[in-house]
Design an enzyme around this catalytic site. Structure first.
Site, PDB file in Angstrom:
ATOM      1  N   LYS A  25       0.844  -1.209   0.000  1.00 33.15           N
ATOM      2  CA  LYS A  25       0.000   0.000   0.000  1.00 33.15           C
ATOM      3  C   LYS A  25       0.869   1.244   0.000  1.00 33.15           C
ATOM      4  O   LYS A  25       2.008   1.236   0.472  1.00 33.15           O
ATOM      5  CB  LYS A  25      -0.951   0.038   1.197  1.00 33.15           C
ATOM      6  CG  LYS A  25      -0.293  -0.008   2.590  1.00 33.15           C
ATOM      7  CD  LYS A  25       0.234   1.329   3.107  1.00 33.15           C
ATOM      8  CE  LYS A  25       0.954   1.197   4.444  1.00 33.15           C
ATOM      9  NZ  LYS A  25       1.831   2.312   4.800  1.00 33.15           N
ATOM     10  N   PRO A 113       9.502  -4.821  -0.188  1.00 31.47           N
ATOM     11  CA  PRO A 113      10.629  -4.647   0.730  1.00 31.47           C
ATOM     12  C   PRO A 113      10.144  -4.522   2.177  1.00 31.47           C
ATOM     13  O   PRO A 113       9.063  -3.981   2.435  1.00 31.47           O
ATOM     14  CB  PRO A 113      11.280  -3.338   0.260  1.00 31.47           C
ATOM     15  CG  PRO A 113      10.791  -3.127  -1.126  1.00 31.47           C
ATOM     16  CD  PRO A 113       9.444  -3.755  -1.207  1.00 31.47           C
ATOM     17  N   ALA A 115      10.078  -3.315   6.177  1.00 30.98           N
ATOM     18  CA  ALA A 115      10.295  -2.076   6.942  1.00 30.98           C
ATOM     19  C   ALA A 115      10.479  -0.873   6.016  1.00 30.98           C
ATOM     20  O   ALA A 115      11.322  -0.015   6.219  1.00 30.98           O
ATOM     21  CB  ALA A 115      11.495  -2.218   7.875  1.00 30.98           C
ATOM     22  N   ALA A 119       3.811  -1.688   4.138  1.00 38.08           N
ATOM     23  CA  ALA A 119       2.948  -2.655   4.839  1.00 38.08           C
ATOM     24  C   ALA A 119       3.088  -4.081   4.317  1.00 38.08           C
ATOM     25  O   ALA A 119       2.103  -4.814   4.208  1.00 38.08           O
ATOM     26  CB  ALA A 119       1.481  -2.206   4.813  1.00 38.08           C
ATOM     27  N   SER A 122       1.966  -6.724   6.817  1.00 36.25           N
ATOM     28  CA  SER A 122       0.503  -6.741   6.904  1.00 36.25           C
ATOM     29  C   SER A 122      -0.096  -7.457   5.695  1.00 36.25           C
ATOM     30  O   SER A 122      -1.072  -8.216   5.830  1.00 36.25           O
ATOM     31  CB  SER A 122      -0.029  -5.302   6.964  1.00 36.25           C
ATOM     32  OG  SER A 122       0.517  -4.628   8.067  1.00 36.25           O
ATOM     33  N   ALA A 123       0.472  -7.221   4.524  1.00 36.26           N
ATOM     34  CA  ALA A 123       0.009  -7.915   3.316  1.00 36.26           C
ATOM     35  C   ALA A 123       0.176  -9.421   3.490  1.00 36.26           C
ATOM     36  O   ALA A 123      -0.727 -10.210   3.162  1.00 36.26           O
ATOM     37  CB  ALA A 123       0.792  -7.435   2.092  1.00 36.26           C
ATOM     38  N   ASP A 155      -2.720  -2.132   9.652  1.00 35.71           N
ATOM     39  CA  ASP A 155      -2.773  -2.138   8.188  1.00 35.71           C
ATOM     40  C   ASP A 155      -3.279  -3.458   7.607  1.00 35.71           C
ATOM     41  O   ASP A 155      -3.436  -3.580   6.393  1.00 35.71           O
ATOM     42  CB  ASP A 155      -1.371  -1.869   7.595  1.00 35.71           C
ATOM     43  CG  ASP A 155      -0.891  -0.444   7.848  1.00 35.71           C
ATOM     44  OD1 ASP A 155      -1.739   0.449   8.081  1.00 35.71           O
ATOM     45  OD2 ASP A 155       0.335  -0.226   7.800  1.00 35.71           O
TER      46      ASP A 155
END
Ligand code: ATP
Length: 319
Positions: A25, A113, A115, A119, A122-123, A155
């Protein structure tokens, strides 16, 4: 929450695996409120899911195991493969809620990538929920999965939903937003990540010192929503805003040059994605994005550049 009894494998392939994708995102608008008593900041954000996808493949196993390949695997600060990995936590939570044994081998292939303010974790958690629901036959509804997602992280619900959404609360309360077209971006990925809590702490510090605006200085989502509904790319470019940008630049001063390099190379606008350090540069169209990426790759300002578009769907089964 009500759960149907396990219905057996639904989407399992012949080799016993189930695979799901989930997108990165970009926060095209991110307004951060004051620190709340619960330690979180209230947010108002507009999320856009973009075409940079992680792949999570699950199969039955004894106990839980996680492997990570691609972005963030190995190196000095690798993405964890134990309980700290959000896919592990997603598996335990789904199993507990559904009353099944948390047994699976989970393979995470990362294009997002780590950090990076995209997100990615979260994905992966969203993709793991979708894939494990199919593997275990737990038959959770989309609403059930969204409730679990909100417990895993701010997220994660958006990783499930995808598209464009207005996020409030900690970002987990979502309202879908209509977008009538695709938007083309170049993501400039920096060497090394930024810790999201560290960036929020830096914002608090800058605000306490009067060096970053609070309240009225923060971006309103309205112009972004209007531009997403009907605007030309220039209208969206003018409306982009991220309260965390000043804090990310303060912690990583090289970002200032990276943001300028993107607009100097022809981007309509550039901003830090989420807590950074990825730079999201908006292009007029797909051709312009490809040209912009070529220029930025040649300049060597970023570790890598990616041409993406959005909105794209949230976590879903593939194959
Ligand atoms: P945020 O979602 O907080 O904006 P981010 O996009 O900047 O975070 P992520 O890639 O989600 O960053 O990872 C943040 C940290 O979470 C990593 O440094 C890592 O230690 C941990 N982590 C846990 N699970 C994962 C995962 N599946 N992929 C990447 N990082 C993970």
């Amino acid at each position: 929450m009500s759960w149907s009894s396990p219905g057996g494998p639904g989407h399992t392939r012949g080799d016993g695996t189930v695979t799901a994708h989930a997108p990165a995102k970009v926060n095209v608008s991110l307004a951060v409120g004051p620190l709340r008593p619960d330690g979180f900041h209230g947010l108002q954000t507009v999320y856009l899911a973009v075409s940079l996808l992680d792949t999570v493949t699950v199969r039955r196993g004894e106990g839980l195991s996680v492997t990570v390949t691609g972005e963030g695997a190995g190196g000095p600060d690798p993405v964890p493969t134990d309980r700290r990995n959000l896919v592990w936590q997603a598996a335990e939570l789904l199993a507990e809620q559904a009353g099944v044994a948390a047994e699976a081998a989970i393979a995470v292939d990362k294009a997002i990538p780590a950090a990076a303010g995209l997100a990615g974790g979260s994905a992966d958690a969203a993709a793991a929920l979708v894939a494990l629901d199919a593997l275990w036959g737990t038959r959770a509804t989309r609403g059930d999965l969204t409730a679990l997602a909100a417990r895993l992280g701010s997220d994660v619900p958006f990783g499930l939903a995808g598209g464009v959404a207005l996020g409030s609360g900690r970002g987990e309360q979502l309202t879908p937003v209509l977008a009538r077209r695709q938007w083309h971006w170049v993501l400039g990925v920096a060497e090394g990540g930024l810790s999201t809590p560290a960036v929020y702490a830096e914002l608090d510090r800058l605000r306490a010192a009067g060096r970053a605006p609070e309240g009225e200085g923060t971006p309103s989502p309205e112009p972004v929503l209007a531009a997403l509904r009907s605007g030309p790319p220039r209208a969206l470019a003018a409306a982009l805003g991220n309260d965390l940008q000043a804090a990310a630049v303060s912690l990583r001063p090289a970002l200032r040059r990276a943001l300028r390099a993107a607009t100097d190379a022809g981007a309509l606008a550039s901003l830090v994605s989420g807590s950074g350090p990825t730079v999201a540069a908006l292009a007029q169209d797909e051709d312009a994005a490809v040209r912009l990426a070529a220029v930025l790759a040649g300049e060597g300002v970023f570790r890598t550049v990616r041409v993406v578009h959005g909105p794209v769907p949230g976590a879903r089964l593939v194959g």
